[in-house]
Each structure stands twice: as structure tokens, then as C-alpha cells.
Design a protein around this motif. Sequence first.
Motif, short mmCIF file in Angstrom:
data_model
loop_
_atom_site.label_atom_id
_atom_site.label_comp_id
_atom_site.label_asym_id
_atom_site.label_seq_id
_atom_site.Cartn_x
_atom_site.Cartn_y
_atom_site.Cartn_z
N ALA A 314 0.85 -1.26 0.09
CA ALA A 314 -0.04 0.12 0.04
C ALA A 314 0.66 1.18 0.12
O ALA A 314 0.43 2.28 -0.01
CB ALA A 314 -0.87 -0.05 1.29
N GLN A 315 2.36 1.21 0.09
CA GLN A 315 3.08 2.22 0.04
C GLN A 315 2.78 3.25 1.52
O GLN A 315 2.83 4.45 1.40
CB GLN A 315 2.97 3.16 -1.13
CG GLN A 315 3.31 2.47 -2.50
CD GLN A 315 4.70 2.07 -2.47
OE1 GLN A 315 5.77 2.95 -2.34
NE2 GLN A 315 5.05 0.88 -3.19
N VAL A 316 2.53 2.52 2.57
CA VAL A 316 2.44 3.35 3.65
C VAL A 316 3.29 2.45 4.87
O VAL A 316 3.93 1.38 4.49
CB VAL A 316 0.79 3.35 4.20
CG1 VAL A 316 -0.01 3.98 3.06
CG2 VAL A 316 0.48 1.67 4.59
N THR A 317 3.41 3.12 5.95
CA THR A 317 3.96 2.73 7.07
C THR A 317 3.55 1.58 7.74
O THR A 317 2.27 1.58 7.89
CB THR A 317 4.66 3.86 7.92
OG1 THR A 317 3.51 4.17 8.87
CG2 THR A 317 5.24 4.89 7.29
N GLU A 318 4.39 0.71 8.50
CA GLU A 318 3.62 -0.37 9.37
C GLU A 318 2.92 0.39 10.60
O GLU A 318 2.08 -0.26 10.96
CB GLU A 318 4.66 -1.22 9.93
CG GLU A 318 5.52 -2.09 8.71
CD GLU A 318 6.56 -3.09 9.25
OE1 GLU A 318 6.04 -3.75 10.34
OE2 GLU A 318 7.48 -3.06 8.91
N VAL A 319 3.44 1.41 10.75
CA VAL A 319 2.49 2.18 12.01
C VAL A 319 0.91 2.47 11.62
O VAL A 319 0.29 2.33 12.39
CB VAL A 319 3.36 3.11 12.63
CG1 VAL A 319 2.49 4.04 13.77
CG2 VAL A 319 4.77 2.85 13.06
N THR A 320 1.06 3.06 10.37
CA THR A 320 -0.20 3.38 9.78
C THR A 320 -1.18 2.14 9.84
O THR A 320 -2.30 2.25 10.22
CB THR A 320 -0.13 3.99 8.55
OG1 THR A 320 0.94 5.05 8.62
CG2 THR A 320 -1.38 4.40 7.92
N VAL A 321 -0.78 1.16 9.11
CA VAL A 321 -1.41 -0.20 9.14
C VAL A 321 -1.68 -0.59 10.60
O VAL A 321 -3.13 -0.86 10.62
CB VAL A 321 -0.64 -1.18 8.57
CG1 VAL A 321 -1.55 -2.53 8.45
CG2 VAL A 321 -0.35 -0.72 7.11
N ARG A 322 -0.88 -0.68 11.56
CA ARG A 322 -1.34 -1.24 12.91
C ARG A 322 -2.28 -0.21 13.65
O ARG A 322 -3.03 -0.93 14.07
CB ARG A 322 -0.12 -1.12 13.77
CG ARG A 322 -0.16 -1.79 15.01
CD ARG A 322 1.14 -2.32 15.55
NE ARG A 322 2.06 -1.24 15.41
CZ ARG A 322 3.34 -1.42 14.54
NH1 ARG A 322 3.35 -2.67 13.88
NH2 ARG A 322 4.38 -0.65 14.61
N ASN A 323 -2.24 1.14 13.25
CA ASN A 323 -3.13 1.98 14.17
C ASN A 323 -4.33 1.82 13.38
O ASN A 323 -5.54 2.07 14.17
CB ASN A 323 -2.66 3.33 13.89
CG ASN A 323 -1.44 3.74 14.85
OD1 ASN A 323 -1.20 2.96 15.67
ND2 ASN A 323 -0.61 4.71 14.37
N ARG A 324 -4.59 1.98 12.11
CA ARG A 324 -5.87 1.71 11.39
C ARG A 324 -6.55 0.41 11.74
O ARG A 324 -7.66 0.38 11.76
CB ARG A 324 -5.84 2.13 9.93
CG ARG A 324 -5.08 3.28 9.41
CD ARG A 324 -6.19 4.61 9.69
NE ARG A 324 -6.21 4.99 10.87
CZ ARG A 324 -5.22 5.93 11.24
NH1 ARG A 324 -4.36 6.31 10.66
NH2 ARG A 324 -5.35 6.27 12.52
#
Length: 339
Positions: A314-324
Motif C-alpha cells: 500500500a506504500q504506507v508505514t507499518e505504524v499506519t497499518v497497525r493504528n488503522r
Amino acid sequence: MSSNSQNSGSGNGGSGKSLDKFKMLRNGNEMEFVKESGEKLVCPSCGSTTFIYDFENGQIVCAKCGYVLEEHILDLGPEWRAFTPEERDSRARTGGPVSRLTSEALTTTINWTTKDYSGRELDIKRKLEVLRFRKWQQRVRIQTSYERNLVQAENELKRVSFQLGIPKACEEEVMTIYKDVLEKGLVRGRSVEAIISACLYMACRKIGTPRSLDEISQFTRASRKEVARCFRLIARELGVRLPLSDPKQYVPKIVEQLRLGGEIQREALKILEEAKKKGLTAGKDPAGLAAAAVYIASLLKGEVRTQKEVAQAAQVTEVTVRNRYKELAKELSIKIPIK
């Protein structure tokens, strides 16, 4: 009409003068000829007003008795046949330009090869002649700064589009926006790379092609901050109202890169639909939401992918995936199976 025409098909010799004063009204294969006064052309043999165009023989004949009204008519249509719109478009050799990317200047280019059509090397005299032709062709093609700027922007767009897999329709929309920007004088004092990248992001938003600003910034020499600044400037000066990015548009791309099945995609879209109804998507990065939905769907369906793999797709960070992911699971009361 000539009254001397015979039923055997002599007609009036195909002169066509007798039909000049009439307007043709077509109804399927049949046609009528009507004057401005409303008077209809009548078959001199049977009195019928309906005629048929015989394409094979180049004749106009009476639909009732077969009287030849006109013959030796030139067929101005194509020599090929087509039965579907796609087949007709593929066989047509006329019409508008295939692409609007190029400027209004000449688009034909002289090749850099030094061989003739049979593969033999040209002599020195011919090589110098071709070199001179090529030089003048370049001068004629790009004369003004407007055309030079368009060619430079087009080359940059092709490079970035190839890296991102941008469809042709989106590329044409980019150049349409860029021409408006160029006419407004917004390019002056700014880099072409930043402006064309901003136009690309705007076109992707308008057409619904899932490409984020971060993705576009990776393949251009301009920084993300500069591209974002140019994007806001263009949107303000051109008065463009763009729809909000829908996280659903990013799901197929993420699923494809992770090699997941269609069941995962349907589950992720269902999660995003429920999140939208509860107002969880407002103000959130659409790519991050789509990544979290795909991650949850993969856990629910047993085709597990790590947060790192999903984030890279998704071209995002792991932190973003974890939070969402945590937010969606909590607000939607999704029970994640423990492996």
C-alpha cells in the motif's frame, strides 16, 4: 428524373443531377427523397416513393418494382466491413488523433538510422543529407517556448507514467490540465517536474486512479512538499473541485500485489463500507485504511499476510497499518481469530 430510363436498368447514366434538389431521408435500408417544399420523388414506373440503395451495384432502385432510379454511383464508404464498435474503431484509418499528448506542432520524426529500407549502409553524402533534414525537422517541430515546454512536460509524464503504470486516458487528462496551467502562466518560476506531477495527482483524483501523492513523489525529481504546494496552487487558480479519495479504489491494487483471492477483496470492501457508514474514514489516509481492511480480511479468511507486507503493497508505514487496523477492529467490533 429522366423519363427515358428503362426498367432494364439503364437509368439516367448515374449523372446524379436529378437528385441534387432532393434531400434524402433514410429509414433503415429504405430511403425517400424530399424537396424543401415537401414534394417527394416518385418512381416513374409504379408511383412508389420508397427506394433502396444497392451498395454492390452502385444503384438506387425502387423498393416496390425494382426500377433503377440511379446507377454508377460511387461508394464513398470504407472497403472493409465491421460488425462491432470495437472492430470498426480498430479498422478505421481516419478520424481524430489517437492521443492528445503531443503539441499542435508536427509529430513526424526522422529516424536516426543510417541504413536504407533494404538494410544497406547509406553513403556519406546521404548521411549528411539526412542529418540536415533531421535538424530542420526539429526546428520546424518545436518553434515556440510553449511547444518546447509541452514536449518537456510530455517526456517527464511518460517517464513517471511508465513507473506507476498510469493508463492512457489518465495521461491525456494530465496534459489537458497542464495546458490550462501553461496558459495561465503558473509554470513560470516553478519546475516542470513539480507541475506535471501535481497535474498527474489531480488527474488521478478526477478519474479515480488510485495513486497517492507519496507514490508519485517517489518517481519524480521534485520533493513531495513541492508537488503538494503546486497541487494546491493549481486547484485554487483553476477552480478545480476534486472528489475525496475513496479507500475502496486502493483495495484491488493491494490485493493483487499480495496475491490474495477475490474473497479477501470482497471482505475488505465490506469492512470499508461499514467503516464509511460509521464515519471512520473521514480525515484518514485512504491507502492506510485500505491496507488495514485488507490486513483484517486476510486474518479473517485465513490467508495471513504480515503488516510489513501489507504496508509495502500500500506504500504506507507499518505504524499506519497497525493504528488503522486496531481502530477498525475496535469500532466495528471485529473479532480477530488468534493464530
